[in-house]
Design a protein around this motif. Structure first.
Motif, mmCIF file in Angstrom:
data_model
loop_
_atom_site.group_PDB
_atom_site.id
_atom_site.type_symbol
_atom_site.label_atom_id
_atom_site.label_comp_id
_atom_site.label_asym_id
_atom_site.label_seq_id
_atom_site.Cartn_x
_atom_site.Cartn_y
_atom_site.Cartn_z
ATOM 1 N N ARG A 33 -3.656 9.152 -3.326
ATOM 2 C CA ARG A 33 -2.764 8.177 -3.946
ATOM 3 C C ARG A 33 -1.602 8.805 -4.709
ATOM 4 O O ARG A 33 -0.512 8.217 -4.784
ATOM 5 C CB ARG A 33 -3.561 7.255 -4.883
ATOM 6 N N LYS A 72 -8.630 -0.608 1.533
ATOM 7 C CA LYS A 72 -7.366 -0.028 1.041
ATOM 8 C C LYS A 72 -6.730 -0.915 -0.018
ATOM 9 O O LYS A 72 -6.166 -0.415 -0.998
ATOM 10 C CB LYS A 72 -6.406 0.198 2.219
ATOM 11 N N TYR A 93 -8.403 6.787 0.616
ATOM 12 C CA TYR A 93 -7.107 6.257 0.168
ATOM 13 C C TYR A 93 -6.771 6.770 -1.232
ATOM 14 O O TYR A 93 -5.659 7.243 -1.494
ATOM 15 C CB TYR A 93 -7.153 4.732 0.191
ATOM 16 N N TYR A 129 -6.619 0.983 -8.539
ATOM 17 C CA TYR A 129 -5.720 2.028 -9.030
ATOM 18 C C TYR A 129 -4.675 1.443 -9.977
ATOM 19 O O TYR A 129 -4.424 1.977 -11.067
ATOM 20 C CB TYR A 129 -5.041 2.722 -7.857
ATOM 21 N N GLN A 130 -4.065 0.343 -9.573
ATOM 22 C CA GLN A 130 -3.024 -0.277 -10.394
ATOM 23 C C GLN A 130 -3.593 -0.796 -11.711
ATOM 24 O O GLN A 130 -2.898 -0.779 -12.734
ATOM 25 C CB GLN A 130 -2.364 -1.424 -9.631
ATOM 26 N N LEU A 139 0.822 -1.189 0.000
ATOM 27 C CA LEU A 139 0.000 0.000 0.000
ATOM 28 C C LEU A 139 0.866 1.253 0.000
ATOM 29 O O LEU A 139 2.082 1.197 0.220
ATOM 30 C CB LEU A 139 -0.919 0.002 1.224
ATOM 31 N N ALA A 140 0.240 2.403 -0.223
ATOM 32 C CA ALA A 140 0.942 3.675 -0.201
ATOM 33 C C ALA A 140 1.464 3.964 1.212
ATOM 34 O O ALA A 140 0.983 3.420 2.206
ATOM 35 C CB ALA A 140 0.013 4.792 -0.661
ATOM 36 N N GLU A 199 -6.168 0.065 -3.932
ATOM 37 C CA GLU A 199 -4.854 -0.019 -4.567
ATOM 38 C C GLU A 199 -4.902 -0.917 -5.800
ATOM 39 O O GLU A 199 -4.305 -0.592 -6.841
ATOM 40 C CB GLU A 199 -3.817 -0.550 -3.577
#
Length: 267
Positions: A254, A160, A250, A167-168, A102-103, A164
């Motif tokens: 990002r 979360k 989240y 997002y990816q 995670l970030a 993620e």
């Protein structure tokens, strides 16, 4: 899902399977809590005089549990989010050097105060077998509350990993939405109403199955330990919306943890 292998954690199929398994834990924990009275003294601030502590008996018991579990490195795991992050103890076991999944700010996304509030105010009154106190069971009540809270918290904060992974899988879309601070757009992108409805239907079936003595299942009076609709409502009104809040909070940050060249690539 192996937290030492990020690619397995960010696989949406693995995430879905993990979320389904978490449903089982939550349903079972709520059924266990339903055998006790509402026990309001457990949640009343400073009802019991505890030296050097200001809060409810549940808060105190939860803090002690988290401090003990932190010593066996529970909260080093990326999928665990403590209710008292500033009061944990150093681990006795050797630390595990988990790879980054995670970030960097992920631990700052914490809605446990919201979870505890709705659990105490909304859920406990609906699932308790009776109103009132059982002095002999106050410890058991708080212990089972902790099981419920931790299971619900893990499920909600798993958002979360969902965020993620999404997002990816679609950086062009999310970089654009994040740059524009488009909260409605982000929420629309993470919402699947059909899937949410299936979750609610599945929860009712699980609660009906797990909450009834098998020998009475086909009788005219099956005596379910908990109203399945209460668990579905818990998900609909609180768990799903708070999971979305975690995902949105989240995602909105990002780009703080993204390489500038990647941002420029998609802008």
């Amino acid at each position: 899902m192996d937290f030492t292998k990020p690619e397995t954690v960010l696989d949406l199929n693995n995430i879905r399977q993990a979320l389904v398994r978490m449903e089982d834990s939550i349903v079972f924990d709520l059924i266990e809590r339903s055998q006790f009275f509402s026990s309001p003294s457990v949640y009343e601030p400073n009802k019991f005089k505890i030296p050097n502590f200001n809060g409810s008996f549940l808060d105190w018991a939860l803090l002690q549990m988290e401090r003990a579990h932190s010593q066996i490195r529970r909260y080093e795991a990326p999928d665990e989010t403590p209710f008292f992050p500033n009061d944990l103890l150093p681990t006795i076991l050797p630390s595990i050097n988990y790879p980054k999944i995670l970030a960097n700010y992920a631990d700052e996304i914490n809605v446990n105060d919201n979870i505890k509030k709705f659990y105490v105010e909304e859920i406990v009154p609906q699932i308790s077998c009776k109103e009132g106190e059982q002095q002999e069971n106050l410890g058991s009540v708080s212990t089972q509350d902790i099981e419920c809270l931790q299971a619900i918290s893990r499920r909600i904060h798993f958002g979360k990993f969902v965020a993620e992974a999404k997002y990816q899988n679609d950086k062009p879309l999310y970089i654009k939405l994040i740059k524009e601070a488009d909260v409605d757009g982000i929420e629309a992108s993470i919402t699947n109403s059909a899937v949410e409805q299936k979750i609610l239907e599945r929860l009712v079936i699980k609660a009906e199955s797990y909450g009834v003595d098998p020998s009475l299942r086909y009788s005219q009076n099956p005596q379910s330990k908990i109203n399945p609709q209460v668990i579905a409502k818990l998900y609909k009104d609180w768990i799903i919306p708070l999971t979305k809040k975690v995902e949105i909070d989240y995602l909105l940050r990002r780009l703080e943890d993204e390489d500038q060249s990647q941002i420029e690539k998609y802008v």
